[in-house]
Each structure stands twice: as C-alpha cells, then as structure tokens.
Design an enzyme around this catalytic site. Structure first.
Site, PDB file in Angstrom:
ATOM      1  N   ASP A 181       0.834  -1.200   0.000  1.00 50.35           N
ATOM      2  CA  ASP A 181       0.000   0.000   0.000  1.00 50.35           C
ATOM      3  C   ASP A 181       0.872   1.256   0.000  1.00 50.35           C
ATOM      4  OD1 ASP A 181      -2.357   1.417  -0.032  1.00 50.35           O
ATOM      5  OD2 ASP A 181      -2.700   1.266   2.120  1.00 50.35           O
ATOM      6  N   ASN A 187     -10.479  -2.909  -6.286  1.00 51.26           N
ATOM      7  CA  ASN A 187      -9.664  -1.995  -7.099  1.00 51.26           C
ATOM      8  C   ASN A 187     -10.294  -1.645  -8.454  1.00 51.26           C
ATOM      9  OD1 ASN A 187      -6.422  -3.214  -5.917  1.00 51.26           O
ATOM     10  ND2 ASN A 187      -7.677  -1.514  -5.196  1.00 51.26           N
TER      11      ASN A 187
HETATM   12  C1  FPP Z   1      -1.810   0.222  -3.372  1.00 49.07           C
HETATM   13  O1  FPP Z   1      -1.399   1.556  -3.494  1.00 49.07           O
HETATM   14  C2  FPP Z   1      -1.334  -0.582  -4.467  1.00 49.07           C
HETATM   15  C3  FPP Z   1      -2.106  -1.174  -5.409  1.00 49.07           C
HETATM   16  C4  FPP Z   1      -3.570  -1.052  -5.441  1.00 49.07           C
HETATM   17  C5  FPP Z   1      -1.565  -1.975  -6.474  1.00 49.07           C
HETATM   18  C6  FPP Z   1      -0.312  -2.734  -6.192  1.00 49.07           C
HETATM   19  C7  FPP Z   1       0.464  -2.758  -7.421  1.00 49.07           C
HETATM   20  C8  FPP Z   1       1.797  -2.638  -7.496  1.00 49.07           C
HETATM   21  C9  FPP Z   1       2.681  -2.629  -6.335  1.00 49.07           C
HETATM   22  C10 FPP Z   1       2.378  -2.470  -8.829  1.00 49.07           C
HETATM   23  C11 FPP Z   1       3.091  -3.617  -9.414  1.00 49.07           C
HETATM   24  C12 FPP Z   1       2.665  -4.995  -9.067  1.00 49.07           C
HETATM   25  C13 FPP Z   1       3.093  -6.073  -9.741  1.00 49.07           C
HETATM   26  C14 FPP Z   1       2.751  -7.432  -9.269  1.00 49.07           C
HETATM   27  C15 FPP Z   1       3.925  -5.958 -10.931  1.00 49.07           C
HETATM   28  P1  FPP Z   1      -2.482   2.697  -3.576  1.00 49.07           P
HETATM   29  O2  FPP Z   1      -2.616   3.097  -4.992  1.00 49.07           O
HETATM   30  O3  FPP Z   1      -3.757   2.253  -2.925  1.00 49.07           O
HETATM   31  O4  FPP Z   1      -1.800   3.828  -2.725  1.00 49.07           O
HETATM   32  P2  FPP Z   1      -2.501   4.964  -1.868  1.00 49.07           P
HETATM   33  O5  FPP Z   1      -3.242   4.263  -0.750  1.00 49.07           O
HETATM   34  O6  FPP Z   1      -1.366   5.776  -1.390  1.00 49.07           O
HETATM   35  O7  FPP Z   1      -3.414   5.691  -2.815  1.00 49.07           O
END
Ligand code: FPP
Length: 260
Positions: free
Chosen positions: A24, A72
């Site tokens: 996250d 998501n």
């Molecule tokens: C949460 O950050 C992350 C995600 C919803 C997606 C996770 C994806 C990756 C780490 C990218 C690459 C993955 C692979 C397997 C290649 P957020 O966007 O919710 O962050 P925030 O809470 O700060 O908005």
C-alpha cells in the site's frame, strides 16, 4: 549485500516460510513527490522485483503479494488499465529471472474476470515456471478474502448437491482444500506498508495465526533493508498458536498449517 545487513541477518530457522504483503501507499508516494499516481505504481513494481529477489535469497518458501483487489475495479479506468499493463510488462520482463531463480509463479483470485490478455500472459508464465522447485511467488489478482471463502463454500455446496460430501465431512481441511490455492501454507508473517493498520479483505482465512507487521513506509520505498527489518522483528517474536507459548518459531516449521 553489505556488511551491515550481514550482521543483522535473520537466522535461517527464523526466516518466515510464508510472507504475505499488502503493498500500500503507491499513490501517496507519488503525490508527495508531485508525480501522477501511475508513477507510484511503476516504482512499486521495482519494489516487487527487489522483494521477490530478496525473499528468494533469504530462503522464504512462499511470497504472496496483494497486487489487485476485487475493490480496485472502482478506480478510474485509466488507473486500472495501467495496473493491468504493468502486470503484463512485469511478467514479460521478469520471466528470465524467475526461471533463473527457480521461482514458481502462481495466482489466486477470481482470475476468470481478468482481461483476456492478462489471463493469457499469466497462464503462460504460470505454466512455464511450474517446472521450477524454488520459492512460490503468488500474485493475488482480482482477489478478495470474503469472496475466496464464499467461492469455497459454493464449491462445497455443489459437491454436497452431487452427493460427494456429507455435512459432517465439512471440516477445516475440506474447506481449506476448496480455497483458491489448496496447497498454500498459512502465512507466518503479514506485512502491510503505507501506514494503515487493516487487513483489507486479504487472506482472511489464511492469516488467522499470522504475525502482523505494519510500517508507515510507502510500498515504493520498501526494499531489501525494510524487508530484513521486518524479518528480524518477526524472528524475535514468540508464536503461541493459541497454546501457552515457550515454543520457538521453528517448532511449527514442519506443519503446513498451525491449527489451534
Ligand atoms: C496500493 O497503493 C497498491 C495497489 C492497489 C496496487 C499494487 C500494485 C503494485 C505494487 C504495482 C506492481 C505490481 C506487480 C505485481 C507488478 P495505492 O494506490 O492504494 O496507494 P494509496 O493508498 O497511497 O493511494
């Protein structure tokens, strides 16, 4: 690896066998730097590379990453598209290293609902790496913990309708066998980056006895050193599994799942 990390190396028998991660804070990482959100995800993919490599090097047996939740899809279309393409790019770019490190790729979630091109690339990578005997890298994609339990319950109900299972045979083991990956051992350690202290519908059945480790560090900044800090903290904990304690972490190593 430098001498600093050597001196802090976690003893092998105390390295968690199964590590699960809620990655996250990509968006916040980007916002703080004045960058668009997708740059946070792109940098997050670099952390995935670093953490996969380090876990394999340290002898972790299974690593499960929460890459895309059932919730998501509610994000803007452009962000969902970017995440899907990022996954495809990651698979294409990482396959040589996955094969070199004998990593077995797997996926859990409602995979049939992923875009066809993602499913195709994923299935190909899973099939190619299935010959390997090293660490399992499991991606949770279109995954939700409640949905997983629900899907398992449906499978059991269908088996009951076919007369294949009686109510008294609906045990923990029977339900576990109907989860997305019936071979998965319970996570020993659940890491969540980004400062929130929630499970957010991740592996609800499987994390019952996991040690939890939260950090305010955003996922794009979570690299080898942060992983080793989490492992060292885990190594110092006493896991009781509902008992009275006094058993070292390694005492439960041979058991796939902790039970009571
Ligand atoms: C949460 O950050 C992350 C995600 C919803 C997606 C996770 C994806 C990756 C780490 C990218 C690459 C993955 C692979 C397997 C290649 P957020 O966007 O919710 O962050 P925030 O809470 O700060 O908005």
């Amino acid at each position: 690896m430098g001498s600093d990390s050597d001196s802090k190396a976690t003893p092998q028998e105390r390295v968690p066998r199964h590590v699960a991660v809620i990655m996250d804070g990509n968006g916040r990482w980007a916002r703080r730097k004045g960058l668009p959100r997708h740059r946070g995800h792109a940098e997050g993919a670099e952390s995935v590379r670093a953490v996969v490599r380090e876990c394999a090097r340290l002898g972790v047996q299974e690593l499960t990453l929460y890459a895309f939740s059932t919730e998501n899809w509610r994000r803007p279309k452009t962000e969902v598209h970017f995440l899907m393409e990022l996954l495809r790019t990651f698979l294409a770019a990482e396959m040589p290293e996955i094969m070199e490190n004998r990593i077995r790729l797997r996926a859990i979630g409602r995979l049939a609902e992923l875009p066809a091109r993602v499913r195709r690339d994923l299935e190909r990578a899973i099939a190619t790496s299935s010959v390997n005997g090293g660490m399992i890298l499991r991606l949770a994609l279109n995954y939700g913990g409640r949905q997983e339990i629900l899907d398992a319950a449906k499978r059991i109900a269908e088996a009951a309708v076919r007369g294949e299972i009686a109510p008294q045979d609906v045990t923990e083991e029977a339900l576990r066998g109907c989860l997305y990956d019936g071979q998965m051992r319970d996570p020993d350690l659940l890491i969540r980056t980004g400062g929130e202290m929630r499970i957010s519908n991740f592996l609800l059945w499987e994390v019952s006895y996991a040690e939890l480790w939260f950090t305010p560090i955003c996922w794009p900044d979570f690299r080898e050193a942060e992983l080793r800090t989490a492992f060292n903290d885990y190594a110092g904990r006493e896991r009781r599994f509902g008992g009275l304690g006094g058993e070292p972490l390694s005492a439960h190593g041979g058991r796939r799942n902790a039970g009571a």
